[in-house]
Design an enzyme around this catalytic site. Structure first.
Site, PDB file in Angstrom:
ATOM      1  N   GLY A  46       0.828  -1.205   0.000  1.00  0.00           N
ATOM      2  CA  GLY A  46       0.000   0.000   0.000  1.00  0.00           C
ATOM      3  C   GLY A  46       0.858   1.248   0.000  1.00  0.00           C
ATOM      4  O   GLY A  46       2.037   1.199   0.357  1.00  0.00           O
ATOM      5  N   GLN A  51       2.807   9.896   1.781  1.00  0.00           N
ATOM      6  CA  GLN A  51       4.175   9.367   1.647  1.00  0.00           C
ATOM      7  C   GLN A  51       4.893   9.889   0.410  1.00  0.00           C
ATOM      8  O   GLN A  51       6.108   9.711   0.286  1.00  0.00           O
ATOM      9  CB  GLN A  51       4.134   7.827   1.564  1.00  0.00           C
ATOM     10  CG  GLN A  51       3.693   7.164   2.852  1.00  0.00           C
ATOM     11  CD  GLN A  51       3.627   5.657   2.663  1.00  0.00           C
ATOM     12  OE1 GLN A  51       2.629   5.126   2.214  1.00  0.00           O
ATOM     13  NE2 GLN A  51       4.708   4.972   3.000  1.00  0.00           N
ATOM     14  N   CYS A  92       6.834  -0.573   6.653  1.00  0.00           N
ATOM     15  CA  CYS A  92       6.363   0.622   5.952  1.00  0.00           C
ATOM     16  C   CYS A  92       7.444   1.113   5.007  1.00  0.00           C
ATOM     17  O   CYS A  92       8.617   1.139   5.373  1.00  0.00           O
ATOM     18  CB  CYS A  92       6.037   1.703   6.986  1.00  0.00           C
ATOM     19  SG  CYS A  92       5.505   3.252   6.241  1.00  0.00           S
ATOM     20  N   LEU A  93       7.038   1.530   3.807  1.00  0.00           N
ATOM     21  CA  LEU A  93       8.005   2.027   2.823  1.00  0.00           C
ATOM     22  C   LEU A  93       8.681   3.314   3.309  1.00  0.00           C
ATOM     23  O   LEU A  93       9.773   3.638   2.855  1.00  0.00           O
ATOM     24  CB  LEU A  93       7.305   2.290   1.482  1.00  0.00           C
ATOM     25  CG  LEU A  93       6.726   1.054   0.781  1.00  0.00           C
ATOM     26  CD1 LEU A  93       5.927   1.465  -0.444  1.00  0.00           C
ATOM     27  CD2 LEU A  93       7.835   0.081   0.400  1.00  0.00           C
ATOM     28  N   HIS A 134      -3.258   0.795   8.264  1.00  0.00           N
ATOM     29  CA  HIS A 134      -1.929   1.398   8.100  1.00  0.00           C
ATOM     30  C   HIS A 134      -1.998   2.635   7.200  1.00  0.00           C
ATOM     31  O   HIS A 134      -1.428   3.687   7.522  1.00  0.00           O
ATOM     32  CB  HIS A 134      -0.989   0.330   7.524  1.00  0.00           C
ATOM     33  CG  HIS A 134       0.419   0.781   7.325  1.00  0.00           C
ATOM     34  ND1 HIS A 134       1.456   0.355   8.130  1.00  0.00           N
ATOM     35  CD2 HIS A 134       0.974   1.619   6.408  1.00  0.00           C
ATOM     36  CE1 HIS A 134       2.584   0.918   7.713  1.00  0.00           C
ATOM     37  NE2 HIS A 134       2.325   1.682   6.666  1.00  0.00           N
ATOM     38  N   GLU A 135      -2.731   2.509   6.073  1.00  0.00           N
ATOM     39  CA  GLU A 135      -2.796   3.632   5.119  1.00  0.00           C
ATOM     40  C   GLU A 135      -3.615   4.790   5.690  1.00  0.00           C
ATOM     41  O   GLU A 135      -3.266   5.955   5.489  1.00  0.00           O
ATOM     42  CB  GLU A 135      -3.363   3.179   3.769  1.00  0.00           C
ATOM     43  CG  GLU A 135      -2.569   2.098   3.050  1.00  0.00           C
ATOM     44  CD  GLU A 135      -1.064   2.323   3.043  1.00  0.00           C
ATOM     45  OE1 GLU A 135      -0.609   3.481   2.963  1.00  0.00           O
ATOM     46  OE2 GLU A 135      -0.326   1.322   3.134  1.00  0.00           O
ATOM     47  N   HIS A 138      -1.505   6.781   7.867  1.00  0.00           N
ATOM     48  CA  HIS A 138      -0.656   7.703   7.099  1.00  0.00           C
ATOM     49  C   HIS A 138      -1.410   8.996   6.788  1.00  0.00           C
ATOM     50  O   HIS A 138      -0.857  10.083   6.897  1.00  0.00           O
ATOM     51  CB  HIS A 138      -0.236   7.068   5.771  1.00  0.00           C
ATOM     52  CG  HIS A 138       1.004   6.240   5.848  1.00  0.00           C
ATOM     53  ND1 HIS A 138       2.197   6.723   6.335  1.00  0.00           N
ATOM     54  CD2 HIS A 138       1.255   4.961   5.474  1.00  0.00           C
ATOM     55  CE1 HIS A 138       3.127   5.766   6.262  1.00  0.00           C
ATOM     56  NE2 HIS A 138       2.581   4.688   5.752  1.00  0.00           N
TER      57      HIS A 138
HETATM   58 NI    NI Z   1       3.459   2.836   5.380  1.00  0.00          NI
END
Ligand code: NI
Length: 169
Positions: A46, A51, A92-93, A134-135, A138
């Site tokens: 995701g 981000q 997480c990226l 999670h998203e 963000h």
């Molecule tokens: Ni993330």
């Protein structure tokens, strides 16, 4: 389409609470396409607009995982029901090369708009449910590491600073 640079913790832009989408025009469509390309390139399950430094409540996901693409767009997403809290492994990226366990709801009902502004509702569980929480975090300026102890957070921050120094060298 373009692969966008992904912001890394502790970039302050990751802490912005994103604004609801009201315009479903061409620039939103381009953003969504670029976000998918960025997420698949990473690769990740995701990606939230926060981000990539865009202050809008947009996230893309693909939690297919079985070789079949399952792209999903979440705009102005809202969790309307959640149950079955469990400890799940998360990464997480924006917090690269580390991961930890976080408490998440295993089942939830989501309401969101699709890329054309049409309301949809889905019931999901497992990885999809985890990724949605999670998203949405963000989009509210939150990272999964916020749920960890300050000691663990400090360790992660140190590791990220080392990685950033290595990449800059
Ligand atoms: Ni993330």
């Amino acid at each position: 389409m373009a692969v966008l640079p992904i912001l890394h913790h502790p970039d302050p832009r990751l802490r912005i609470k994103a604004r609801p989408v009201v315009d479903f025009g061409e620039s939103l469509q381009r953003l969504i396409d670029d976000m998918f390309e960025t997420m698949y390139d990473a690769p990740g399950v995701g990606l939230a607009a926060t981000q990539v430094g865009v202050d809008l409540r947009v996230a893309v996901m693909d939690a297919g995982g079985d070789g079949q693409p399952d792209p999903q767009v979440l705009i102005n997403p809202v969790i309307v029901e959640a149950s079955d809290k469990q400890e799940m492994d998360e990464g997480c990226l924006s917090v690269p090369e580390v991961g930890d366990k976080v408490q998440r709801y295993n089942k939830l009902k989501l309401q969101a708009l699709d890329r054309h502004g049409k309301l949809y509702e889905v019931e999901v569980e497992g990885l999809r449910a985890q990724a949605i929480q999670h998203e949405i975090d963000h989009l509210d300026g939150k990272l999964y590491i916020d749920y960890l102890s300050s000691l663990k957070r400090e360790r992660i921050l140190k590791k990220l600073r080392k990685l950033a120094a290595r990449d800059a060298a």
